[in-house]
Design an enzyme around this catalytic site. Sequence first.
Site, PDB file in Angstrom:
ATOM      1  CG  HIS A 214      -0.469   0.213   2.523  1.00 21.32           C
ATOM      2  ND1 HIS A 214      -0.669   1.366   3.225  1.00 21.32           N
ATOM      3  CD2 HIS A 214       0.261  -0.588   3.334  1.00 21.32           C
ATOM      4  CE1 HIS A 214      -0.097   1.277   4.422  1.00 21.32           C
ATOM      5  NE2 HIS A 214       0.476   0.100   4.509  1.00 21.32           N
ATOM      6  CB  THR A 250      -6.209 -19.131   2.690  1.00 24.21           C
ATOM      7  OG1 THR A 250      -6.560 -20.371   3.302  1.00 24.21           O
ATOM      8  CG2 THR A 250      -6.709 -19.099   1.258  1.00 24.21           C
ATOM      9  CB  CYS A 338      -1.866  12.223  21.995  1.00 21.13           C
ATOM     10  SG  CYS A 338      -2.479  12.972  23.482  1.00 21.13           S
TER      11      CYS A 338
HETATM   12  N1  PLP Z   1       8.027  -0.072   7.931  1.00 20.54           N
HETATM   13  C1  PLP Z   1       7.970   1.209   7.547  1.00 20.54           C
HETATM   14  C2  PLP Z   1       9.225   1.968   7.305  1.00 20.54           C
HETATM   15  C3  PLP Z   1       6.717   1.825   7.379  1.00 20.54           C
HETATM   16  O1  PLP Z   1       6.655   3.102   7.009  1.00 20.54           O
HETATM   17  C4  PLP Z   1       5.550   1.071   7.615  1.00 20.54           C
HETATM   18  C5  PLP Z   1       4.208   1.690   7.502  1.00 20.54           C
HETATM   19  O2  PLP Z   1       4.034   2.854   7.799  1.00 20.54           O
HETATM   20  C6  PLP Z   1       5.682  -0.272   7.990  1.00 20.54           C
HETATM   21  C7  PLP Z   1       6.927  -0.809   8.137  1.00 20.54           C
HETATM   22  C8  PLP Z   1       4.473  -1.128   8.229  1.00 20.54           C
HETATM   23  O3  PLP Z   1       3.862  -1.487   7.033  1.00 20.54           O
HETATM   24  P1  PLP Z   1       2.319  -1.926   6.982  1.00 20.54           P
HETATM   25  O4  PLP Z   1       1.521  -0.650   7.081  1.00 20.54           O
HETATM   26  O5  PLP Z   1       2.159  -2.576   5.649  1.00 20.54           O
HETATM   27  O6  PLP Z   1       2.072  -2.845   8.109  1.00 20.54           O
END
Ligand code: PLP
Length: 397
Positions: A214, A250, A338
């Site tokens: 994402h 799965t 926070c």
């Molecule tokens: N590692 C970094 C550097 C991230 O910026 C993020 C998400 O913000 C993650 C790991 C975690 O990824 P996910 O949102 O797919 O769990």
Amino acid sequence: MATYLDHAATTPLRPEAAAAMLPWLTERFGNPSGSHAVARAARAAIDDARDVVAATLGVDPGGVIFTGGGTEADNLAITGVLAARQPPGTATTTGAAGGVVVCSAIEHHAVLHAAEAAARASGGATECRIVAVHPDGTIDLDRLAEALDPTVTVVSIMLANNEVGTIQPFASIAPLVRRRAPNAVLHTDAVQAFPWLDVREAAKRADLISVSAHKFGGPQGTGVLAVGTDVALAPIIHGGGQERDRRSGTHNVAGIVGMAAAMQATAAERDATVVRVRRLRDRLADELLRITPGSTETGDRAAKIAGNCHLCFDGIESEALLVLLDDAGVYASAGSACASGAMDPSHVLVAMGIDRRRALGSLRLSLGHTTTDDDVELALKVVPDAVARLRESAAAN
Ligand code: PLP
């Protein structure tokens, strides 16, 4: 008018990903672990996606483990390596009954908290060594060298930071780790780097690399941990033995197919996107610094990914700023949270030695492949006004 400047949090789904996913959300289905024709079709889709992911990351298809996102990939890297190194019968629920984890102070909590949980669960038998960074956000290589020795089990250093966008000098880090910690597995979290950097070189130098769909126009809840052929990794999710018994459950066929399509599109357009977005980011940062008194840029822009604009504004609190920006249609983030009613600056800004008051007035504007000149124009109108209003109301109280 509104502008989305929070691409480091998540990105809009790319049309290529949506088109690839649609059949698997509608008429096509099938459990890839089955043996009949419907199942085999789903299996073929996963296998094709695996080949695309492997080629884009420059890794072996057999080393690609599909996960439920970046957090899971990071947890599997840390916990899975620790658990695989335990003497038989000693592993705990978080994998560790001993071992040494080395990571930078600015890692995502998916890495830091996984390492801390392993240390806690082991009753102190697992040690975490947290390495300091320079004020520009790059790791202190001297401190890293001090933390490394032949007892180290796993080293985790991110390729690019999620808050301030700093790119780590992985070409210097990897040989140092190999020399001083010859028994360590080297992991890099490339979740934020992938949209902006060709990660194949880093993937070659590392043993494990995490990405998350994402962050580059793929769907949420899908990611990859790519593993070198000779790395022992214990599963953290047990069950049906999918992904060569390294990640049961799965498969999310639509998610995996969408991630591969987004990866391919991102990699194909990356060079052009970086040039275009860097120009937009530079204009945004330069203009905001010029027209907003009491503003500073975090870190060294030359060492940042192209989409990151991180600023601190004196005399304001980010939470209040984000509310005003939200009202005015500018969607952004800040590096503070926070905790128990009091504002705490982020661990990243603290590690960079940024003064607490300044850190509490931070703003992250993160651009992406869909960002345009109009987005920048709106932010340039709204942000300085919002900062000025907050300062006026603070002065009046
Ligand atoms: N590692 C970094 C550097 C991230 O910026 C993020 C998400 O913000 C993650 C790991 C975690 O990824 P996910 O949102 O797919 O769990």
